[in-house]
Design a protein around this motif. Sequence first.
Motif, PDB file in Angstrom:
ATOM      1  N   ARG A   8      54.343  94.178   6.952  1.00 50.14           N
ATOM      2  CA  ARG A   8      55.505  93.391   7.389  1.00 50.14           C
ATOM      3  C   ARG A   8      55.584  93.368   8.909  1.00 50.14           C
ATOM      4  O   ARG A   8      55.416  94.403   9.556  1.00 50.14           O
ATOM      5  CB  ARG A   8      56.787  93.987   6.819  1.00 50.14           C
ATOM      6  CG  ARG A   8      58.067  93.252   7.246  1.00 50.14           C
ATOM      7  CD  ARG A   8      59.260  93.862   6.528  1.00 50.14           C
ATOM      8  NE  ARG A   8      60.541  93.426   7.051  1.00 50.14           N
ATOM      9  CZ  ARG A   8      61.318  92.495   6.512  1.00 50.14           C
ATOM     10  NH1 ARG A   8      60.925  91.857   5.428  1.00 50.14           N
ATOM     11  NH2 ARG A   8      62.488  92.192   7.037  1.00 50.14           N
ATOM     12  N   ASP A  10      58.236  92.842  11.701  1.00 47.17           N
ATOM     13  CA  ASP A  10      59.684  92.848  11.878  1.00 47.17           C
ATOM     14  C   ASP A  10      59.980  93.511  13.216  1.00 47.17           C
ATOM     15  O   ASP A  10      59.674  94.692  13.403  1.00 47.17           O
ATOM     16  CB  ASP A  10      60.359  93.609  10.740  1.00 47.17           C
ATOM     17  CG  ASP A  10      61.865  93.412  10.700  1.00 47.17           C
ATOM     18  OD1 ASP A  10      62.484  93.279  11.778  1.00 47.17           O
ATOM     19  OD2 ASP A  10      62.432  93.419   9.588  1.00 47.17           O
ATOM     20  N   ARG A  12      62.509  94.633  14.358  1.00 46.02           N
ATOM     21  CA  ARG A  12      63.437  95.767  14.232  1.00 46.02           C
ATOM     22  C   ARG A  12      62.762  97.012  13.668  1.00 46.02           C
ATOM     23  O   ARG A  12      63.380  98.071  13.621  1.00 46.02           O
ATOM     24  CB  ARG A  12      64.606  95.374  13.337  1.00 46.02           C
ATOM     25  CG  ARG A  12      65.384  94.177  13.884  1.00 46.02           C
ATOM     26  CD  ARG A  12      66.288  93.587  12.831  1.00 46.02           C
ATOM     27  NE  ARG A  12      65.482  93.032  11.741  1.00 46.02           N
ATOM     28  CZ  ARG A  12      65.966  92.509  10.627  1.00 46.02           C
ATOM     29  NH1 ARG A  12      67.274  92.476  10.434  1.00 46.02           N
ATOM     30  NH2 ARG A  12      65.170  92.020   9.707  1.00 46.02           N
ATOM     31  N   LYS A  86      55.759  95.194  15.121  1.00 44.92           N
ATOM     32  CA  LYS A  86      56.751  94.319  15.730  1.00 44.92           C
ATOM     33  C   LYS A  86      56.223  92.916  15.950  1.00 44.92           C
ATOM     34  O   LYS A  86      56.999  91.989  16.145  1.00 44.92           O
ATOM     35  CB  LYS A  86      57.200  94.875  17.087  1.00 44.92           C
ATOM     36  CG  LYS A  86      58.129  96.047  16.992  1.00 44.92           C
ATOM     37  CD  LYS A  86      58.585  96.438  18.391  1.00 44.92           C
ATOM     38  CE  LYS A  86      59.534  97.608  18.350  1.00 44.92           C
ATOM     39  NZ  LYS A  86      59.961  98.006  19.700  1.00 44.92           N
ATOM     40  N   GLY A 107      59.289  89.025   8.394  1.00 50.44           N
ATOM     41  CA  GLY A 107      60.674  89.169   8.007  1.00 50.44           C
ATOM     42  C   GLY A 107      61.680  89.256   9.129  1.00 50.44           C
ATOM     43  O   GLY A 107      62.871  89.240   8.875  1.00 50.44           O
ATOM     44  N   GLY A 108      61.224  89.370  10.373  1.00 54.03           N
ATOM     45  CA  GLY A 108      62.195  89.476  11.452  1.00 54.03           C
ATOM     46  C   GLY A 108      61.575  89.273  12.823  1.00 54.03           C
ATOM     47  O   GLY A 108      61.128  90.219  13.439  1.00 54.03           O
ATOM     48  N   GLU A 121      65.545  84.104  10.049  1.00 50.39           N
ATOM     49  CA  GLU A 121      65.196  85.388  10.671  1.00 50.39           C
ATOM     50  C   GLU A 121      63.833  85.400  11.364  1.00 50.39           C
ATOM     51  O   GLU A 121      63.476  86.398  11.980  1.00 50.39           O
ATOM     52  CB  GLU A 121      65.196  86.504   9.608  1.00 50.39           C
ATOM     53  CG  GLU A 121      66.517  86.705   8.913  1.00 50.39           C
ATOM     54  CD  GLU A 121      66.780  85.730   7.749  1.00 50.39           C
ATOM     55  OE1 GLU A 121      67.847  85.846   7.134  1.00 50.39           O
ATOM     56  OE2 GLU A 121      65.933  84.873   7.459  1.00 50.39           O
ATOM     57  N   VAL A 122      63.056  84.333  11.243  1.00 49.09           N
ATOM     58  CA  VAL A 122      61.686  84.333  11.785  1.00 49.09           C
ATOM     59  C   VAL A 122      61.377  83.039  12.523  1.00 49.09           C
ATOM     60  O   VAL A 122      61.476  81.957  11.949  1.00 49.09           O
ATOM     61  CB  VAL A 122      60.631  84.535  10.676  1.00 49.09           C
ATOM     62  CG1 VAL A 122      59.218  84.497  11.256  1.00 49.09           C
ATOM     63  CG2 VAL A 122      60.855  85.845   9.929  1.00 49.09           C
ATOM     64  N   ALA A 147      63.011  87.338   4.525  1.00 54.23           N
ATOM     65  CA  ALA A 147      63.765  88.420   5.161  1.00 54.23           C
ATOM     66  C   ALA A 147      63.945  89.610   4.231  1.00 54.23           C
ATOM     67  O   ALA A 147      63.688  90.752   4.609  1.00 54.23           O
ATOM     68  CB  ALA A 147      65.113  87.913   5.642  1.00 54.23           C
TER      69      ALA A 147
END
Length: 164
Positions: A8, A10, A12, A86, A107-108, A121-122, A147
């Motif tokens: 993933r 992301d 965050r 990230k 996902g982010g 979110e992307v 997400a």
Amino acid sequence: MGKVVLARVDARLIHGQVMTSLSKSAGATAIFVADNPTAYDDFTKNIILGAGSRTGLKVRVLKEDGAVRYWNDRQYDDYNVILLTKSIEVMAEIIKGGVPIKNLNLGGIPQKPGLTSIIKEVSIDKNQLDILVDLRDNYGVNVYFQAIPSSRKVSLEEAERMFD
């Protein structure tokens, strides 16, 4: 031998959604964060390790090239791993370094000027799209945008059409 049950991207890294819904739906026994700034920052690293320890999952914070080395040396032991980065670029380097990844979830990635929003979110740019297409076409990676497991999944093919 371990395996990556979910890769993933992301920004965050670890947060509530990863720790709860994603880890359960993926059948994960470990979460590996591959991020140089986090690996070199003891404060941030300890926050991530502390958050992860409350889940019962094994959590490791690795340097980006350490994610490849750990795979090449020990095939992630016997863990079912959620591998987090990230950025798309870092994940691509890990895949090209030999870590076998079947599914890549984006996902982010926050919206910034010049990026195309794929899902709320992307957001990505054309260069990142080209990297994802390369991963699909040359490494057999199923790339999708989602997400959380209960939200709609957008395929890479749908994302490509957004750039036409």
